[in-house]
Structures are given as structure tokens and as C-alpha cells.
Write an enzyme that holds these catalytic residues in place. Structure first.
Site, PDB file in Angstrom:
ATOM      1  N   ASP A 117      -2.402   0.978   7.339  1.00  0.00           N
ATOM      2  CA  ASP A 117      -1.571   0.799   6.143  1.00  0.00           C
ATOM      3  C   ASP A 117      -1.201  -0.667   5.942  1.00  0.00           C
ATOM      4  O   ASP A 117      -1.226  -1.172   4.818  1.00  0.00           O
ATOM      5  CB  ASP A 117      -0.308   1.662   6.228  1.00  0.00           C
ATOM      6  CG  ASP A 117      -0.633   3.151   6.218  1.00  0.00           C
ATOM      7  OD1 ASP A 117      -1.367   3.587   5.318  1.00  0.00           O
ATOM      8  OD2 ASP A 117      -0.157   3.874   7.113  1.00  0.00           O
ATOM      9  N   GLU A 141      -1.286  -1.497  -4.662  1.00  0.00           N
ATOM     10  CA  GLU A 141      -2.518  -0.729  -4.830  1.00  0.00           C
ATOM     11  C   GLU A 141      -2.307   0.369  -5.862  1.00  0.00           C
ATOM     12  O   GLU A 141      -1.287   1.058  -5.853  1.00  0.00           O
ATOM     13  CB  GLU A 141      -2.945  -0.114  -3.498  1.00  0.00           C
ATOM     14  CG  GLU A 141      -4.290   0.583  -3.571  1.00  0.00           C
ATOM     15  CD  GLU A 141      -4.779   1.064  -2.215  1.00  0.00           C
ATOM     16  OE1 GLU A 141      -5.169   2.240  -2.140  1.00  0.00           O
ATOM     17  OE2 GLU A 141      -4.773   0.276  -1.253  1.00  0.00           O
ATOM     18  N   ASP A 195       0.881  -1.172   0.000  1.00  0.00           N
ATOM     19  CA  ASP A 195       0.000   0.000   0.000  1.00  0.00           C
ATOM     20  C   ASP A 195       0.919   1.222   0.000  1.00  0.00           C
ATOM     21  O   ASP A 195       1.409   1.635   1.052  1.00  0.00           O
ATOM     22  CB  ASP A 195      -0.896  -0.012   1.237  1.00  0.00           C
ATOM     23  CG  ASP A 195      -1.768   1.234   1.335  1.00  0.00           C
ATOM     24  OD1 ASP A 195      -2.141   1.788   0.283  1.00  0.00           O
ATOM     25  OD2 ASP A 195      -2.063   1.663   2.468  1.00  0.00           O
TER      26      ASP A 195
END
EC number: 3.1.21.10
Length: 182
Positions: free
Chosen positions: A141, A69, A7
Site C-alpha cells: 500500500d 489513485e 492509495d
């Protein structure tokens, strides 16, 4: 298959490592790489910290694949550009570590993990905890990174089933002709 999920973020990048064996998922590791200790005017140093951190994680956990992501376009174009650079450092590090890189949107991850694309951060954290049987909630996160890895595992299972079906159709395709069995 061991999957490293990322991420990306300029200040904090989450990572999550899961093992996928058929239908079973197991937690390996998760955490964050922080660049907060560096000054806001030190972009190249922050990108290097992210690049080196991802390389270290890849070397330590030896994943078979990675997933990152996809960033969204923010209202502030400068923020989007900075996030894109952080993401680029992460992807480049993964490729430099000889890993394949799959990409998923936050909406795809939320749908795969929580069942709907509009899930809140807390819902993603709770579902990641449940899916991986964790003793506590992962940080936001790290939960997103684990969610990206879980999404890739689910897509991998679906792709394997499609490949099996395609192979099966090849073996049976020649046995039928004009609606009659030979």
C-alpha cells in the site's frame, strides 16, 4: 516540491511523501492508516479515522500538492461503493488541508513507475525502492502511494517543460511573418 501520494482503501490506506527537485526524487516518508481495529459495521468511524489520519499526515509533512489513485470498478458493486467512500474521505481531508488533488489510475502509475501498465505489485515495490534509493521494499500500500506521488512528480516535470515551450513559442511567434524573418 513536496508531494503526498495516497492509495485509498477502507481497511488500509497507503501514503507516501516524496520531494521532487527538478529531475531528482527523494524519499520523505511512507506508511499506512489502518481501520482494521474497528468493526466491519462501523463505516462512519472508519471514514473518520481516514479523514483524521490524512489531515495529520498533511500537517506533519506540509506537502505542496497531493495525488490520489482513482478507484477501479470492482465486480462487487458494494465493494466499489465502500472504496469510493474511503477515497472520498481522503480527498475531502486533502482539500480541507488546502492541497491541490491530482488523480491517476493504477495503470498510469504502473506505467510511470515500472514502465508498463500491467506491472505486478512486486514490480511496483521494487521500482519504487530503486527510484527512491530505499534500503528495503516498502509495503504494497505504501509502495502504491509512493508510486502515485512519483507519477505526479513526473507529470509535473512534463507540464513545466510544456509551459516553458509555450512561453518560448510566444516570444518567437512575433518574429516570423509569412515565412520570412523580420
Amino acid at each position: 516540491m513536496r508531494i503526498l501520494g495516497i492509495d485509498p482503501g477502507l481497511l488500509t490506506t497507503g501514503f507516501g511523501v516524496v520531494d521532487s527537485d527538478g529531475h531528482a526524487l527523494s524519499y520523505v516518508a511512507s506508511g499506512t492508516i489502518s481501520t482494521r481495529h474497528l468493526g466491519s459495521g462501523n463505516l462512519p468511524a472508519r471514514l473518520k479515522v481516514l479523514f483524521d489520519g490524512i489531515a495529520e499526515i498533511a500537517a506533519r509533512y506540509q506537502p505542496d500538492a497531493s495525488a490520489v489513485e482513482i478507484i477501479f470498478v470492482n465486480v462487487n458493486p458494494q465493494s466499489t461503493l465502500l472504496l469510493g467512500q474511503a477515497r472520498g474521505a481522503c480527498v475531502t481531508s486533502l482539500v480541507n488541508s488546502n492541497l491541490s488533488v491530482a488523480e491517476y489510475t493504477a495503470l498510469q502509475m504502473k506505467k510511470a513507475v515500472a514502465g508498463h501498465g500491467q506491472a505486478a505489485k512486486a514490480q511496483v515495490q521494487e521500482m519504487v525502492k530503486r527510484l527512491l534509493d530505499l534500503p528495503g521494499l516498502p509495503g504494497a500500500d505504501a509502495a502504491d502511494a509512493l508510486g502515485i506521488a512519483i507519477t505526479h512528480a513526473q507529470v509535473g516535470r512534463s507540464m513545466a517543460r510544456l509551459a516553458e515551450a509555450a512561453e518560448l513559442s510566444k516570444t518567437h511567434a512575433g518574429t516570423y511573418r509569412q515565412g520570412r524573418s523580420r
